[in-house]
Design a protein around this motif. Structure first.
Motif, mmCIF file in Angstrom:
data_model
loop_
_atom_site.group_PDB
_atom_site.id
_atom_site.type_symbol
_atom_site.label_atom_id
_atom_site.label_comp_id
_atom_site.label_asym_id
_atom_site.label_seq_id
_atom_site.Cartn_x
_atom_site.Cartn_y
_atom_site.Cartn_z
ATOM 1 N N ALA A 1 0.835 -1.194 0.000
ATOM 2 C CA ALA A 1 0.000 0.000 0.000
ATOM 3 C C ALA A 1 0.872 1.247 0.000
ATOM 4 C CB ALA A 1 -0.914 0.026 1.218
ATOM 5 N N VAL A 2 0.326 2.297 -0.596
ATOM 6 C CA VAL A 2 0.935 3.626 -0.552
ATOM 7 C C VAL A 2 -0.074 4.538 0.129
ATOM 8 C CG1 VAL A 2 1.943 5.534 -1.861
ATOM 9 C CG2 VAL A 2 2.105 3.190 -2.747
ATOM 10 N N ALA B 1 4.083 6.894 -8.918
ATOM 11 C CA ALA B 1 5.280 6.222 -9.447
ATOM 12 C C ALA B 1 5.571 4.952 -8.653
ATOM 13 C CB ALA B 1 6.479 7.165 -9.428
ATOM 14 N N ILE B 2 5.363 5.007 -7.347
ATOM 15 C CA ILE B 2 5.548 3.814 -6.509
ATOM 16 C C ILE B 2 4.541 2.742 -6.928
ATOM 17 C CG2 ILE B 2 5.323 2.897 -4.161
ATOM 18 C CD1 ILE B 2 6.359 5.701 -3.186
ATOM 19 N N ARG B 3 3.260 3.135 -7.009
ATOM 20 C CA ARG B 3 2.221 2.170 -7.397
ATOM 21 C C ARG B 3 2.516 1.540 -8.763
ATOM 22 N NH1 ARG B 3 -3.175 4.338 -9.288
ATOM 23 N NH2 ARG B 3 -1.973 4.369 -11.180
ATOM 24 N N GLU B 4 2.880 2.351 -9.738
ATOM 25 C CA GLU B 4 3.144 1.832 -11.085
ATOM 26 C C GLU B 4 4.259 0.796 -11.061
ATOM 27 O OE1 GLU B 4 3.878 5.332 -13.426
ATOM 28 O OE2 GLU B 4 1.793 5.988 -13.285
ATOM 29 N N THR B 5 5.304 1.056 -10.284
ATOM 30 C CA THR B 5 6.414 0.102 -10.208
ATOM 31 C C THR B 5 5.976 -1.188 -9.523
ATOM 32 O OG1 THR B 5 7.984 1.931 -10.148
ATOM 33 C CG2 THR B 5 8.800 -0.235 -9.463
ATOM 34 N N HIS C 1 5.513 -5.222 -11.215
ATOM 35 C CA HIS C 1 6.042 -6.465 -10.646
ATOM 36 C C HIS C 1 4.917 -7.444 -10.309
ATOM 37 C CE1 HIS C 1 9.686 -4.047 -10.336
ATOM 38 N NE2 HIS C 1 10.334 -5.192 -10.193
ATOM 39 N N ASP C 2 3.745 -7.209 -10.895
ATOM 40 C CA ASP C 2 2.577 -8.091 -10.739
ATOM 41 C C ASP C 2 2.147 -8.252 -9.286
ATOM 42 O OD1 ASP C 2 2.353 -8.537 -13.504
ATOM 43 O OD2 ASP C 2 3.899 -10.097 -13.404
ATOM 44 N N LEU C 3 2.254 -7.171 -8.523
ATOM 45 C CA LEU C 3 1.796 -7.177 -7.142
ATOM 46 C C LEU C 3 0.642 -6.189 -6.988
ATOM 47 C CD1 LEU C 3 5.278 -7.093 -5.387
ATOM 48 C CD2 LEU C 3 3.738 -9.052 -5.554
ATOM 49 N N PRO C 4 -0.319 -6.514 -6.127
ATOM 50 C CA PRO C 4 -1.395 -5.551 -5.880
ATOM 51 C C PRO C 4 -0.860 -4.384 -5.063
ATOM 52 C CG PRO C 4 -1.599 -7.415 -4.399
ATOM 53 C CD PRO C 4 -0.461 -7.736 -5.337
ATOM 54 N N CYS C 5 -1.427 -3.202 -5.288
ATOM 55 C CA CYS C 5 -0.982 -2.031 -4.550
ATOM 56 C C CYS C 5 -2.153 -1.085 -4.328
ATOM 57 C CB CYS C 5 0.139 -1.311 -5.304
ATOM 58 S SG CYS C 5 0.863 0.061 -4.381
ATOM 59 N N ALA C 6 -2.563 -0.967 -3.078
ATOM 60 C CA ALA C 6 -3.591 0.002 -2.716
ATOM 61 C C ALA C 6 -2.942 1.373 -2.621
ATOM 62 C CB ALA C 6 -4.216 -0.373 -1.375
ATOM 63 N N VAL C 7 -3.634 2.391 -3.101
ATOM 64 C CA VAL C 7 -3.152 3.767 -2.992
ATOM 65 C C VAL C 7 -4.232 4.564 -2.280
ATOM 66 C CG1 VAL C 7 -2.422 5.827 -4.244
ATOM 67 C CG2 VAL C 7 -1.767 3.577 -5.085
ATOM 68 N N VAL C 8 -3.845 5.194 -1.170
ATOM 69 C CA VAL C 8 -4.809 5.923 -0.358
ATOM 70 C C VAL C 8 -4.274 7.311 -0.058
ATOM 71 C CG1 VAL C 8 -6.058 5.961 1.835
ATOM 72 C CG2 VAL C 8 -5.593 3.768 0.709
ATOM 73 N N LYS C 9 -4.993 8.327 -0.528
ATOM 74 C CA LYS C 9 -4.692 9.704 -0.130
ATOM 75 C C LYS C 9 -5.543 9.983 1.102
ATOM 76 C CE LYS C 9 -4.486 14.479 -1.465
ATOM 77 N NZ LYS C 9 -5.007 15.542 -2.282
ATOM 78 N N LEU D 1 11.295 10.655 -10.747
ATOM 79 C CA LEU D 1 10.308 9.582 -10.677
ATOM 80 C C LEU D 1 10.902 8.243 -11.124
ATOM 81 C CD1 LEU D 1 7.204 11.585 -11.914
ATOM 82 C CD2 LEU D 1 7.886 11.079 -9.553
ATOM 83 N N ALA D 2 11.826 8.280 -12.095
ATOM 84 C CA ALA D 2 12.526 7.047 -12.497
ATOM 85 C C ALA D 2 13.389 6.538 -11.345
ATOM 86 C CB ALA D 2 13.371 7.298 -13.745
ATOM 87 N N ASP D 3 14.013 7.455 -10.603
ATOM 88 C CA ASP D 3 14.809 7.065 -9.440
ATOM 89 C C ASP D 3 13.926 6.377 -8.399
ATOM 90 O OD1 ASP D 3 17.219 7.069 -7.714
ATOM 91 O OD2 ASP D 3 16.050 8.511 -6.532
ATOM 92 N N ILE D 4 12.748 6.932 -8.166
ATOM 93 C CA ILE D 4 11.809 6.304 -7.229
ATOM 94 C C ILE D 4 11.442 4.908 -7.727
ATOM 95 C CG2 ILE D 4 9.430 6.415 -6.339
ATOM 96 C CD1 ILE D 4 11.427 8.219 -4.854
ATOM 97 N N GLY D 5 11.157 4.781 -9.009
ATOM 98 C CA GLY D 5 10.835 3.468 -9.571
ATOM 99 C C GLY D 5 11.964 2.471 -9.365
ATOM 100 N N ASN D 6 13.201 2.915 -9.570
ATOM 101 C CA ASN D 6 14.357 2.036 -9.359
ATOM 102 C C ASN D 6 14.490 1.630 -7.896
ATOM 103 O OD1 ASN D 6 15.162 1.932 -12.035
ATOM 104 N ND2 ASN D 6 16.436 3.759 -11.853
ATOM 105 N N ARG D 7 14.239 2.567 -7.002
ATOM 106 C CA ARG D 7 14.325 2.252 -5.572
ATOM 107 C C ARG D 7 13.250 1.240 -5.175
ATOM 108 N NH1 ARG D 7 16.311 7.152 -2.060
ATOM 109 N NH2 ARG D 7 17.672 8.219 -3.544
ATOM 110 N N VAL D 8 12.035 1.436 -5.681
ATOM 111 C CA VAL D 8 10.948 0.490 -5.388
ATOM 112 C C VAL D 8 11.317 -0.892 -5.921
ATOM 113 C CG1 VAL D 8 8.537 -0.109 -5.860
ATOM 114 C CG2 VAL D 8 9.154 2.271 -5.333
#
Length: 190
Positions: free
Chosen positions: A4-5, A20-24, A28-36, A165-172
């Motif tokens: 989750a994010v 960007a976190i969710r997209e990455t 990777h074929d994982l579910p990701c909840a995004v909550v503001k 944002l690419a850096d964030i994707g790489n970190r994720v």
């Protein structure tokens, strides 16, 4: 791995990092909840194996909205007996704290107290905090636009940019790769 994010965003910068976190994660074929977060956000951190939590930096801290959300969760978890003395780590529970900052004064150092505040919350829950990410983000308020060019970071008018944002994707991706190999005793890999 249930991911989750959780975030708040004022001008959209932190929201861009959250997406960007969710997209990455989803690549990777994982579910990701995004909550503001808002005043009525209901969320159970213990339902997730990996939680990314972020906010813009406001006076060295998260936004009031995310601080109220965290304090409400902490109160509920305390009442439910989920906050333990000495905050023992829970195997298989991980977190990353992230924030966006403009930094017209002292740069990234302004963001560190905010992510440490979020880190302390996750630590009380028993989550292992894997990292803190600080991403420059331009002020969107026209009255503050001049500050986007005068800080220690130089010109940040278009940040977070594609490179940020690419850096964030790489970190994720790195964290997901690391956790793929991890598994607590008696459990399949996360």
């Amino acid at each position: 791995m249930n991911t989750a994010v959780i975030f708040d965003s004022l001008g959209g910068n932190t929201g861009r990092v959250a997406l960007a976190i969710r997209e990455t994660v989803e690549r990777h074929d994982l579910p990701c909840a995004v909550v503001k977060v808002n005043g009525e956000t209901e969320f159970n951190f213990f339902d997730y194996d990996l939680v990314f939590i972020g906010s813009p930096v406001i006076d060295w801290l998260p936004t009031r909205r995310i601080m109220d959300f965290v304090k409400n969760r902490m109160t509920a978890y305390n009442r439910g007996g989920l906050i333990k003395p000495a905050s023992p780590l829970i195997p298989g529970k991980f977190g990353v704290c992230f924030g966006t900052f403009a930094g017209p004064h002292i740069g990234e150092r302004e963001a560190r107290p905010m992510t440490m505040w979020l880190d302390s919350f996750l630590g009380h829950l028993g989550f292992s905090v894997l990292d803190h990410w600080h991403v420059p983000g331009a002020f969107s308020d026209p009255a503050k636009e001049a500050m986007n060019r005068c800080g220690r970071l130089g010109d940040i008018r278009n940040r977070p940019n594609d490179n940020d944002l690419a850096d964030i994707g790489n970190r994720v991706a790195g964290i997901l790769s690391h956790l793929e190999a991890w598994s607590p005793p008696g459990r399949e890999p996360v």
